[in-house]
Scaffold this active site. Structure first.
Site, PDB file in Angstrom:
ATOM      1  N   ARG A  36       0.824  -1.217   0.000  1.00  0.00           N
ATOM      2  CA  ARG A  36       0.000   0.000   0.000  1.00  0.00           C
ATOM      3  C   ARG A  36       0.859   1.268   0.000  1.00  0.00           C
ATOM      4  O   ARG A  36       0.378   2.357   0.239  1.00  0.00           O
ATOM      5  CB  ARG A  36      -0.959  -0.002   1.187  1.00  0.00           C
ATOM      6  N   HIS A  66       4.238  -9.491  -7.033  1.00  0.00           N
ATOM      7  CA  HIS A  66       3.042  -8.646  -7.173  1.00  0.00           C
ATOM      8  C   HIS A  66       3.429  -7.180  -6.991  1.00  0.00           C
ATOM      9  O   HIS A  66       4.044  -6.830  -5.984  1.00  0.00           O
ATOM     10  CB  HIS A  66       1.998  -9.064  -6.137  1.00  0.00           C
ATOM     11  N   TYR A  69      -0.393  -2.197  -4.819  1.00  0.00           N
ATOM     12  CA  TYR A  69      -1.763  -1.801  -5.192  1.00  0.00           C
ATOM     13  C   TYR A  69      -1.834  -0.314  -5.541  1.00  0.00           C
ATOM     14  O   TYR A  69      -2.713   0.110  -6.287  1.00  0.00           O
ATOM     15  CB  TYR A  69      -2.739  -2.049  -4.027  1.00  0.00           C
ATOM     16  N   HIS A 106      -1.934  -5.041 -11.040  1.00  0.00           N
ATOM     17  CA  HIS A 106      -3.283  -4.622 -11.416  1.00  0.00           C
ATOM     18  C   HIS A 106      -3.144  -3.543 -12.485  1.00  0.00           C
ATOM     19  O   HIS A 106      -2.463  -2.533 -12.236  1.00  0.00           O
ATOM     20  CB  HIS A 106      -4.022  -4.060 -10.201  1.00  0.00           C
ATOM     21  N   GLU A 141      -3.191  -8.617 -14.377  1.00  0.00           N
ATOM     22  CA  GLU A 141      -4.152  -9.416 -13.615  1.00  0.00           C
ATOM     23  C   GLU A 141      -5.575  -9.148 -14.093  1.00  0.00           C
ATOM     24  O   GLU A 141      -5.944  -7.998 -14.353  1.00  0.00           O
ATOM     25  CB  GLU A 141      -4.014  -9.098 -12.124  1.00  0.00           C
ATOM     26  N   ASP A 174      -7.186 -14.339 -11.948  1.00  0.00           N
ATOM     27  CA  ASP A 174      -7.590 -14.425 -10.537  1.00  0.00           C
ATOM     28  C   ASP A 174      -9.018 -14.983 -10.505  1.00  0.00           C
ATOM     29  O   ASP A 174      -9.941 -14.381 -11.058  1.00  0.00           O
ATOM     30  CB  ASP A 174      -7.524 -13.028  -9.913  1.00  0.00           C
ATOM     31  N   HIS A 177     -11.653 -12.713  -8.940  1.00  0.00           N
ATOM     32  CA  HIS A 177     -11.905 -11.539  -9.771  1.00  0.00           C
ATOM     33  C   HIS A 177     -12.751 -11.875 -11.005  1.00  0.00           C
ATOM     34  O   HIS A 177     -13.698 -11.164 -11.312  1.00  0.00           O
ATOM     35  CB  HIS A 177     -10.587 -10.906 -10.229  1.00  0.00           C
ATOM     36  N   HIS A 209      -4.293 -16.811  -9.774  1.00  0.00           N
ATOM     37  CA  HIS A 209      -4.501 -16.525  -8.356  1.00  0.00           C
ATOM     38  C   HIS A 209      -5.710 -17.346  -7.949  1.00  0.00           C
ATOM     39  O   HIS A 209      -6.794 -17.166  -8.512  1.00  0.00           O
ATOM     40  CB  HIS A 209      -4.797 -15.033  -8.128  1.00  0.00           C
ATOM     41  N   ASP A 222     -14.719  -8.047  -5.479  1.00  0.00           N
ATOM     42  CA  ASP A 222     -13.328  -8.366  -5.144  1.00  0.00           C
ATOM     43  C   ASP A 222     -13.091  -8.506  -3.644  1.00  0.00           C
ATOM     44  O   ASP A 222     -12.344  -7.718  -3.053  1.00  0.00           O
ATOM     45  CB  ASP A 222     -12.383  -7.306  -5.745  1.00  0.00           C
ATOM     46  N   HIS A 224     -11.838 -11.641  -1.279  1.00  0.00           N
ATOM     47  CA  HIS A 224     -11.391 -13.032  -1.329  1.00  0.00           C
ATOM     48  C   HIS A 224     -11.904 -13.826  -0.134  1.00  0.00           C
ATOM     49  O   HIS A 224     -11.967 -13.311   0.970  1.00  0.00           O
ATOM     50  CB  HIS A 224      -9.855 -13.094  -1.329  1.00  0.00           C
ATOM     51  N   GLU A 254      -4.361 -16.304  -2.452  1.00  0.00           N
ATOM     52  CA  GLU A 254      -4.405 -14.965  -1.829  1.00  0.00           C
ATOM     53  C   GLU A 254      -5.612 -14.932  -0.894  1.00  0.00           C
ATOM     54  O   GLU A 254      -6.363 -13.971  -0.861  1.00  0.00           O
ATOM     55  CB  GLU A 254      -4.576 -13.891  -2.903  1.00  0.00           C
TER      56      GLU A 254
END
Ligand code: FE
Ligand code: FE
Ligand code: ZN
Length: 274
Positions: A36, A66, A69, A106, A141, A174, A177, A209, A222, A224, A254
């Site tokens: 983040r 990855h 974000y 992303h 992704e 994913d 997703h 994913h 979204d 998980h 994830e």
């Protein structure tokens, strides 16, 4: 198939390989920097080299790093967009410490500028970042289509792949997703993979994913869920791990778990393999 989960990168690459081995994983994912934020760890070539040796000795599949974000390659502010593009370039350079692996991110959120503009910005940043030819394949992704996210439709990913025009770009699918985005992998996995093949080409599918979803089909949410505990269900994952088109791909969990939970999910998924 190779199975693994997201691991903390704070203790270095070798530590991640050892942790992966301790939970029965033969691939893993990690954030290249604070997920983040934007700060990256100091590089440690000795650690990377030791990790590389272990990965080879223990027959790991490709790793799936990855991107943060916060890296939005198609944000509206030109300065923030340039910063995100620099982060991407620096991430790919860092991936050269562990050659031959994947870097997933992303695609971005166009924040009202429209999908077409978003795709243009994302493609431009990718073309520039791929220019130095670092030994890494970049994966877009598949997204849930939340807010103004780009990448909720296979067609959008295809447009980016076309505009970048490099074999070093692929896709990471994913499962949470795509289901949230409106691809029914619960009732028609074959149909969804067929559509992926027609629109993008299955040769571009490089990683998965594996996540269950807390929300119903086409919810664009979204969130998980642990494997088998959400709207996808165990049968969907059984079909995925045994699907002929998905053999040999790294599959990354994830799910909302700590290490023991991941170990249990990895074991459960391996037990589903026929
Ligand atoms: Fe992601
Ligand atoms: Fe994901
Ligand atoms: Zn997600």
């Amino acid at each position: 198939m190779y199975l693994g989960c997201h691991l903390s990168a704070s203790a270095g690459f070798t530590n991640m390989v050892e942790t992966a081995l301790s939970i029965g994983a033969d691939t893993f994912a990690f954030f290249t920097r604070n997920p983040r934020g934007s700060r990256a760890k100091e590089e440690n070539p000795k650690d990377a080299q030791r990790a590389q040796e272990l990965l080879e000795q223990r027959h790991f599949g490709p790793l799936v790093a990855h991107g943060a974000y916060t890296m939005n390659l198609c944000t509206a502010d030109p300065e923030a967009r340039a910063f995100a593009a620099d982060v991407l370039l620096d991430d790919l350079r860092r991936m050269a410490a562990l050659p031959g692996n994947f870097y997933n991110f992303h695609p971005g959120s166009h924040v009202g500028q429209g999908t077409e503009q978003g795709i243009d910005y994302i493609s431009a940043a990718l073309r520039r970042a791929l220019e130095p030819d670092y030994p890494v394949t970049v994966l877009l992704e598949t997204m849930a289509g939340k807010g103004s996210e780009v990448g909720g439709r296979f067609e959008e990913l295809k447009l980016i792949l076309e505009a970048v025009g490099s074999s070093k770009v692929g896709v990471c699918l994913d499962t949470c997703h795509v289901y949230d985005a409106g691809y029914d992998i619960v009732n028609d996995l074959d149909g969804v993979l067929g559509e992926f093949d027609r629109v993008i080409g299955l040769d571009r599918l490089k990683a998965l994913h594996l996540n269950d979803s807390k929300n119903p089909f086409q919810s664009h949410k979204d969130r998980h869920e642990c494997i088998g505990k959400g709207s996808l269900g165990m049968e969907t994952f059984e079909a995925i791990v045994n699907h002929p088109a998905l053999q040999g791909l790294p599959m990354i969990l994830e799910t909302p778990n700590e290490l023991p939970g991941y170990a249990a999910e990895i074991a459960a998924l391996r037990a589903l393999e026929k």
